[in-house]
Every structure is written in C-alpha cells, then in structure tokens.
Motif scaffolding. Structure first.
Motif, short mmCIF file in Angstrom:
data_model
loop_
_atom_site.label_atom_id
_atom_site.label_comp_id
_atom_site.label_asym_id
_atom_site.label_seq_id
_atom_site.Cartn_x
_atom_site.Cartn_y
_atom_site.Cartn_z
N PRO A 6 50.75 -12.03 -13.57
CA PRO A 6 49.94 -12.85 -12.68
C PRO A 6 48.61 -12.22 -12.28
O PRO A 6 47.69 -12.92 -11.88
CB PRO A 6 50.84 -13.02 -11.45
CG PRO A 6 51.74 -11.83 -11.47
CD PRO A 6 51.94 -11.49 -12.92
N MET A 7 48.50 -10.88 -12.36
CA MET A 7 47.25 -10.24 -11.96
C MET A 7 46.95 -9.06 -12.88
O MET A 7 47.84 -8.58 -13.56
CB MET A 7 47.31 -9.77 -10.50
CG MET A 7 48.40 -8.77 -10.22
SD MET A 7 48.47 -8.12 -8.52
CE MET A 7 47.91 -9.44 -7.53
N GLU A 8 45.71 -8.63 -12.87
CA GLU A 8 45.38 -7.50 -13.74
C GLU A 8 45.99 -6.23 -13.18
O GLU A 8 46.26 -6.11 -11.99
CB GLU A 8 43.87 -7.36 -13.90
CG GLU A 8 43.12 -6.80 -12.71
CD GLU A 8 41.65 -6.60 -13.02
OE1 GLU A 8 41.20 -5.45 -12.97
OE2 GLU A 8 40.98 -7.60 -13.31
N ALA A 33 49.40 -2.49 -9.74
CA ALA A 33 48.17 -3.18 -9.34
C ALA A 33 47.93 -2.86 -7.87
O ALA A 33 48.87 -2.88 -7.07
CB ALA A 33 48.30 -4.69 -9.54
N ALA A 61 44.62 -10.43 -15.91
CA ALA A 61 45.49 -11.47 -15.36
C ALA A 61 45.80 -12.49 -16.45
O ALA A 61 44.93 -12.84 -17.25
CB ALA A 61 44.81 -12.15 -14.18
N GLU A 62 47.04 -12.94 -16.49
CA GLU A 62 47.53 -13.92 -17.46
C GLU A 62 47.62 -13.37 -18.89
O GLU A 62 47.82 -14.12 -19.83
CB GLU A 62 46.70 -15.22 -17.42
CG GLU A 62 46.65 -15.89 -16.06
CD GLU A 62 48.04 -16.22 -15.50
OE1 GLU A 62 48.91 -16.66 -16.24
OE2 GLU A 62 48.23 -16.00 -14.29
#
Length: 69
Positions: A6-8, A33, A61-62
């Motif tokens: 969901p996030m970097e 993160a 992200a993603e």
C-alpha cells in the motif's frame, strides 16, 4: 494474483519461497516504512509462483512483490 504494497518502503524480509503453499492472511513479507515494520499478509490462499523483489529492495506504493495463484 499480484501481491502489492500500500505504501512505498523497503523490503526487510520475505517469508516464503516460490512453490510454497500459503493461506489467506499468512504473513508473506515484512516491509519497513516511516521507521516502522509492517507485515504483508497474503490476500488469497494459493501457491507462490513468482517473487519479484529481494530483501533490501526499495519499492514504490502499489508495487508488485510476488504472484500467488
């Protein structure tokens, strides 16, 4: 199914190998993160077909971590 984050962040652990059977919600990786470690659960039950990252990789992200079929 591609497993995405969901996030970097940074990959700090990969808990499965190609060919491993996993159940939905099994912890398959750990991301870092904002100085916090977050487990990555499997979204589905199945077999790990491909792992696209390695420990130490920074991912957006993603980004796809692995494929579970």
């Amino acid at each position: 199914m591609e497993v995405t984050v969901p996030m970097e962040g940074k990959v700090v652990a990969i808990k499965v190998n190609v060919g491993d059977k996993v159940e939905e919600d099994d912890e398959i990786a750990v991301m870092e993160a904002m100085k916090m470690e977050m487990p990555v659960p499997s979204p589905v039950s199945g077999v790990v077909k491909q792992i696209m990252v390695k420990v130490g990789d920074k991912v957006a992200a993603e980004a796809a971590l692995m494929v579970i079929e």
